[in-house]
Design a protein around this motif. Structure first.
Motif, PDB file in Angstrom:
ATOM      1  N   UNK A   2       0.913  -1.318   0.296  1.00  0.00           N
ATOM      2  CA  UNK A   2      -0.168  -0.012  -0.148  1.00  0.00           C
ATOM      3  C   UNK A   2       1.102   1.336  -0.321  1.00  0.00           C
ATOM      4  N   UNK A  20       2.181  20.733 -14.802  1.00  0.00           N
ATOM      5  CA  UNK A  20       1.677  21.682 -15.355  1.00  0.00           C
ATOM      6  C   UNK A  20       2.286  22.784 -15.112  1.00  0.00           C
ATOM      7  N   UNK A  21       2.558  23.565 -14.132  1.00  0.00           N
ATOM      8  CA  UNK A  21       3.315  25.109 -14.413  1.00  0.00           C
ATOM      9  C   UNK A  21       4.243  24.891 -15.180  1.00  0.00           C
ATOM     10  N   UNK A  24       1.728  24.824 -18.559  1.00  0.00           N
ATOM     11  CA  UNK A  24       0.838  25.558 -18.173  1.00  0.00           C
ATOM     12  C   UNK A  24       0.660  26.975 -18.180  1.00  0.00           C
ATOM     13  N   UNK A  25       1.558  27.535 -17.724  1.00  0.00           N
ATOM     14  CA  UNK A  25       1.661  28.827 -17.994  1.00  0.00           C
ATOM     15  C   UNK A  25       1.285  29.666 -18.934  1.00  0.00           C
ATOM     16  N   UNK A  26       1.251  31.764 -18.367  1.00  0.00           N
ATOM     17  CA  UNK A  26       0.643  31.903 -19.859  1.00  0.00           C
ATOM     18  C   UNK A  26       2.286  32.129 -20.448  1.00  0.00           C
ATOM     19  N   UNK A  27       2.120  32.181 -21.649  1.00  0.00           N
ATOM     20  CA  UNK A  27       3.502  32.616 -22.917  1.00  0.00           C
ATOM     21  C   UNK A  27       3.658  33.906 -22.682  1.00  0.00           C
ATOM     22  N   UNK A  28       4.723  34.359 -23.086  1.00  0.00           N
ATOM     23  CA  UNK A  28       4.150  36.214 -23.480  1.00  0.00           C
ATOM     24  C   UNK A  28       4.413  35.721 -25.177  1.00  0.00           C
ATOM     25  N   UNK A 100     -14.538  48.396 -51.036  1.00  0.00           N
ATOM     26  CA  UNK A 100     -15.052  46.952 -51.325  1.00  0.00           C
ATOM     27  C   UNK A 100     -16.128  47.001 -50.108  1.00  0.00           C
ATOM     28  N   UNK A 101     -16.225  45.198 -50.264  1.00  0.00           N
ATOM     29  CA  UNK A 101     -16.500  44.825 -48.530  1.00  0.00           C
ATOM     30  C   UNK A 101     -16.525  44.504 -47.913  1.00  0.00           C
ATOM     31  N   UNK A 102     -15.005  45.490 -47.036  1.00  0.00           N
ATOM     32  CA  UNK A 102     -14.505  45.012 -46.106  1.00  0.00           C
ATOM     33  C   UNK A 102     -13.937  46.240 -45.540  1.00  0.00           C
ATOM     34  N   UNK A 103     -13.639  45.966 -44.508  1.00  0.00           N
ATOM     35  CA  UNK A 103     -13.408  47.335 -43.534  1.00  0.00           C
ATOM     36  C   UNK A 103     -12.182  47.832 -43.885  1.00  0.00           C
ATOM     37  N   UNK A 105      -9.384  49.611 -42.348  1.00  0.00           N
ATOM     38  CA  UNK A 105      -9.029  50.087 -40.822  1.00  0.00           C
ATOM     39  C   UNK A 105      -7.388  50.752 -41.443  1.00  0.00           C
ATOM     40  N   UNK A 106      -6.920  50.770 -40.502  1.00  0.00           N
ATOM     41  CA  UNK A 106      -5.471  51.650 -40.655  1.00  0.00           C
ATOM     42  C   UNK A 106      -5.027  50.860 -42.155  1.00  0.00           C
ATOM     43  N   UNK A 108      -5.620  52.445 -44.689  1.00  0.00           N
ATOM     44  CA  UNK A 108      -6.086  53.049 -45.798  1.00  0.00           C
ATOM     45  C   UNK A 108      -5.111  54.109 -45.965  1.00  0.00           C
TER      46      UNK A 108
ATOM     47  N   UNK B  93      -2.425  39.557 -21.479  1.00  0.00           N
ATOM     48  CA  UNK B  93      -1.532  38.625 -21.120  1.00  0.00           C
ATOM     49  C   UNK B  93      -2.456  37.531 -20.395  1.00  0.00           C
ATOM     50  N   UNK B  96      -4.975  33.986 -21.428  1.00  0.00           N
ATOM     51  CA  UNK B  96      -4.817  33.035 -22.043  1.00  0.00           C
ATOM     52  C   UNK B  96      -5.084  32.031 -20.280  1.00  0.00           C
ATOM     53  N   UNK B  97      -4.759  31.313 -21.063  1.00  0.00           N
ATOM     54  CA  UNK B  97      -4.939  29.804 -20.060  1.00  0.00           C
ATOM     55  C   UNK B  97      -4.300  29.420 -19.108  1.00  0.00           C
ATOM     56  N   UNK B  98      -4.147  28.896 -17.926  1.00  0.00           N
ATOM     57  CA  UNK B  98      -2.737  28.687 -17.203  1.00  0.00           C
ATOM     58  C   UNK B  98      -3.726  27.906 -16.818  1.00  0.00           C
ATOM     59  N   UNK B  99      -3.062  26.742 -17.181  1.00  0.00           N
ATOM     60  CA  UNK B  99      -3.227  25.141 -16.028  1.00  0.00           C
ATOM     61  C   UNK B  99      -3.041  24.971 -14.786  1.00  0.00           C
ATOM     62  N   UNK B 100      -2.318  25.462 -14.811  1.00  0.00           N
ATOM     63  CA  UNK B 100      -1.873  25.476 -13.256  1.00  0.00           C
ATOM     64  C   UNK B 100      -2.939  26.725 -11.987  1.00  0.00           C
ATOM     65  N   UNK B 146     -10.319  51.476 -33.586  1.00  0.00           N
ATOM     66  CA  UNK B 146     -10.195  50.260 -34.012  1.00  0.00           C
ATOM     67  C   UNK B 146     -10.119  48.855 -33.582  1.00  0.00           C
ATOM     68  N   UNK B 181     -15.102  55.778 -34.270  1.00  0.00           N
ATOM     69  CA  UNK B 181     -14.363  56.143 -35.955  1.00  0.00           C
ATOM     70  C   UNK B 181     -15.235  56.964 -37.431  1.00  0.00           C
ATOM     71  N   UNK B 194     -15.602  56.578 -45.314  1.00  0.00           N
ATOM     72  CA  UNK B 194     -15.344  55.498 -44.418  1.00  0.00           C
ATOM     73  C   UNK B 194     -16.441  55.633 -43.332  1.00  0.00           C
ATOM     74  N   UNK B 197     -19.779  54.129 -43.423  1.00  0.00           N
ATOM     75  CA  UNK B 197     -19.457  52.679 -43.106  1.00  0.00           C
ATOM     76  C   UNK B 197     -19.699  52.485 -42.203  1.00  0.00           C
TER      77      UNK B 197
END
Lengths: 230, 446
Positions: A2, A20-21, A24-28, A100-103, A105-106, A108, B93, B96-100, B146, B181, B194, B197
């Motif tokens: 046992x 897990x430590x 599973x940690x958050x990445x940079x 266009x059919x799209x925005x 954004x930056x 333009x 930041x 994001x998932x943190x398993x621990x 944006x 915008x 713009x 839109x």
């Protein structure tokens, strides 16, 4: 017996927690400089640099090719023997219309700068600084497309001259798209049109570039499409 | 190791975990900050926020959000922007998932998880960044607007599960983002396409916003302003926004009670009876009477603000969409705890019904009872973000902002002077949690 089971269980828990430590940690977040020639990213849901850059290159090159550096008789300044360069024509680039059919954004502002820089690099033309163009439009409270209304263009020309920014051509850019759907996938054709208007004669030159892009809902669909096109 | 010693160590371990569990909820801890803010004691509220950050660094981000609201109300938009930017980056930041950390939360409660903000908070932090920036230099406002639009799409896209279901698909969108915008594009005097839109997006996302139709028409047929005129945008943060409170998940608690009883009766070991109810957070609207803000410039009534984003509806709508996931996590946590107690008894060879087994059950009940719902939220958000656009001649003006309650305008409206520039926008912001304004009216052009 046992005790062995208990030790094994405790050991497993420790290994699991350490794993897990570590895993599973958050990445940079990381970044890298994408050098010319490196693989570029491609917009998976809408147009990005892979679409706009070639459109601008092609459309501007086509337009400028039709207006080559004019050969004028050699002039001499005073008694010197140096030839004077022929004067460049000035272009007032009033803006890009996104239809266009799209925005986009930056993108333009960047498209404007890309087109403007290419004009500035060529021998035939020089461009009016955007800040002067904006100031002129703001002073008159006129929209770029309204410059075609009789009288408006002349007023705008007068205002720009008053600012010390005379020009010979007006340039408009228009981005349009057309979408063709095939079940969950679709193809979008992008068209960049450049319109150059000679303000002295009203003559118009129009050049465009087109690029088609397929958007696929899965990698298998993209692979099928790529194989089918070969 | 003897059975008695094993029992002792298991009970001690459980007691340690109980000690690590949360006791009071965030909601209780920040009541003082909210009360001071609503009483217009901004200095007091700010002091409590800073003390809170020093006391509990785990709540620092959400407390910084409260501090940003205090700065905004106090006409310190640059400071508000700095705080909001830091929280935005931290939330990015932490989402994001943190398993621990996730595993630890199954042994304690959700308050042990680093707070990454609710979906609506992650969007609104960007929207308020845009507003804060407009109030001091405006150089980054377009980028923030944006980012707000982009973040909403990212959150919705990430909501898709393995089966292709997406509970976030019908999330209500924050119309303030495309509105800002549109406002900025229109002020460029050349990107009216713009602007059109963006205003069309506003009309689709916030159909109740009556001014959207006029905005679209102006972008298509009109112009920013007449020559010699500029535009004033009055933004009002009205009412008291939603907050979270602890609620008992009755059906899950009852189901767990029955399941526990069956297991105790038929199993080799008993499990702690499900005396402590399963607790989950609930988003609650706060009552207030304020409807809109009447705008009076140089003695002339120029109209009333209209709602561009209903924060309370947004929060409730988004919470309802993901509520099942929150309840499922709370139930899973309870099952994990019961499983651990059961396993501990097995490992230490306890006999069902003995005093040692009873002691471990009691410790298990205490462990479960210390769970608290995670009620952390951005508590100083308004109920609504409202706006009014008015065109005015360039020059100096005086504005009065009078809240409208049950159709009647409140007297003694706060006022301030501001400047309109030819062909440009001026932005004002005021915070009205009730019929009395908090802080002062902030202006981009004093």
């Amino acid at each position: 017996m046992r005790d062995r089971v208990s030790r094994a269980a405790a050991g497993s828990i420790v290994v699991l927690m350490v794993a897990m430590a570590i895993l599973g940690c958050r990445g940079n977040q990381y970044a890298r400089i994408i050098q010319p020639g490196d693989k570029q990213m491609m917009g998976s849901h809408q147009a990005g640099q892979e679409t706009f850059a070639p459109l601008v290159d092609e459309a501007v090159a086509k337009l400028l090719a039709r207006h080559p550096h004019q050969q004028i008789p050699v002039q001499y300044a005073g008694t010197g023997a140096e030839p004077l360069p022929p004067p460049k024509s000035s272009i007032c680039f009033v803006g890009i219309e996104n239809c266009t059919a799209e925005e986009i954004g930056d993108f333009k502002a960047q498209l404007y700068e890309l087109i403007d820089s290419k004009i500035a690099e060529c021998d035939s033309f020089t461009s009016v600084n955007r800040r002067w163009v904006d100031a002129g439009l703001k002073e008159l409270r006129v929209k770029p497309e309204e410059l075609f209304i009789p009288g408006r263009m002349q007023t705008f020309i007068d205002v720009m001259q008053k600012q010390g920014q005379p020009f010979q051509y007006l340039l408009f850019a228009k981005l349009t798209s057309g979408t063709t759907r095939e079940n969950k996938d679709y193809q979008r054709d992008y068209l960049l049109t450049l319109e150059l208007v000679d303000i002295r004669t009203g003559a118009q030159d129009k050049q465009s570039a087109t690029l088609s892009k397929g958007y696929h809902h899965s990698w298998t669909s993209r692979a099928r499409s790529t194989l089918g096109s070969k | 190791m003897s059975a008695a010693a094993r029992t002792f160590w298991w009970t001690l371990t459980l007691a340690a975990v109980v000690g690590a569990s949360g006791c009071s909820t965030y909601s209780h801890r920040v009541n003082g900050i909210r009360d001071s803010f609503y009483r217009n004691d901004l200095a007091g509220a700010e002091q409590q926020v800073r003390a809170g950050i020093e006391r509990d660094s785990g709540d620092a981000d959400v407390l910084r959000l409260e501090e940003a609201m205090i700065c905004l109300a106090n006409n310190r938009p640059a400071e508000a922007e700095k705080l909001l930017r830091a929280v935005r980056d931290n939330f990015d930041h932490l989402e994001q998932a943190d398993l621990a950390e996730s595993a630890m939360s199954y042994l304690t409660d959700d308050q042990r998880r680093a707070y990454a903000g609710e979906d609506y908070e992650r969007v609104l932090v960007r929207a308020l960044l845009a507003l804060s920036n407009l109030l001091h230099d405006g150089s980054d406002a377009e980028a923030y607007s944006l980012q707000t639009i982009d973040k909403q799409e990212q959150i919705i896209a990430a909501g898709k599960d393995d089966k292709g279901q997406n509970p976030k698909q019908n999330y209500q969108r924050v119309a303030l983002a495309p509105y800002l915008r549109g406002v900025l594009r229109e002020a460029s005097h050349h990107d009216y396409d713009d602007a059109r839109r963006s205003f069309e997006t506003v009309a689709a996302w916030q159909p109740e916003f009556a001014f959207a139709k006029h905005d679209v028409e102006r972008a298509v047929y009109g112009r920013h302003s007449e020559r010699g005129h500029g535009v004033l945008y009055v933004f009002a943060l009205t009412g008291r926004g939603p907050h979270k409170e602890e609620a008992i998940e009755v059906p899950s608690s009852a189901a767990l009670l029955i399941a526990g009883e069956i297991l105790s009766a038929t199993g080799k070991q008993s499990v702690p009876p499900n005396i402590a109810p399963v607790k989950v957070p609930r988003v609650v609207a706060r009552r207030h009477d304020i409807q809109e803000i009447g705008v009076r410039v140089d003695g002339h009534d120029l109209g009333r603000t209209a709602t561009i984003t209903n924060v309370t509806n947004l929060a409730i709508n988004q919470y309802d969409a993901i509520r099942e996931q929150i309840v499922a996590r709370a139930v899973a946590r309870r099952i994990v705890k019961k499983g651990i107690v059961y396993g501990a008894k097995e490992a230490s060879e306890m006999v069902k019904g003995t005093p040692a087994s009873f002691a471990v059950d009691l410790a298990g009940v205490a462990w479960e009872a210390t769970e608290s719902a995670d009620t952390r939220c951005w508590g100083l958000l308004p109920d609504q973000i409202q706006v009014l656009r008015v065109e005015l001649p360039a020059g100096r003006h005086e504005i009065e902002l009078a809240p409208v309650i049950r159709g009647a305008t409140v007297r003694n409206a706060p006022s301030r002077r501001f400047t309109i520039a030819d062909g440009d926008n001026t932005y004002l912001l005021a915070v009205f949690p009730s019929d009395r304004m908090v802080g002062q009216i902030a202006a981009s052009r004093p």
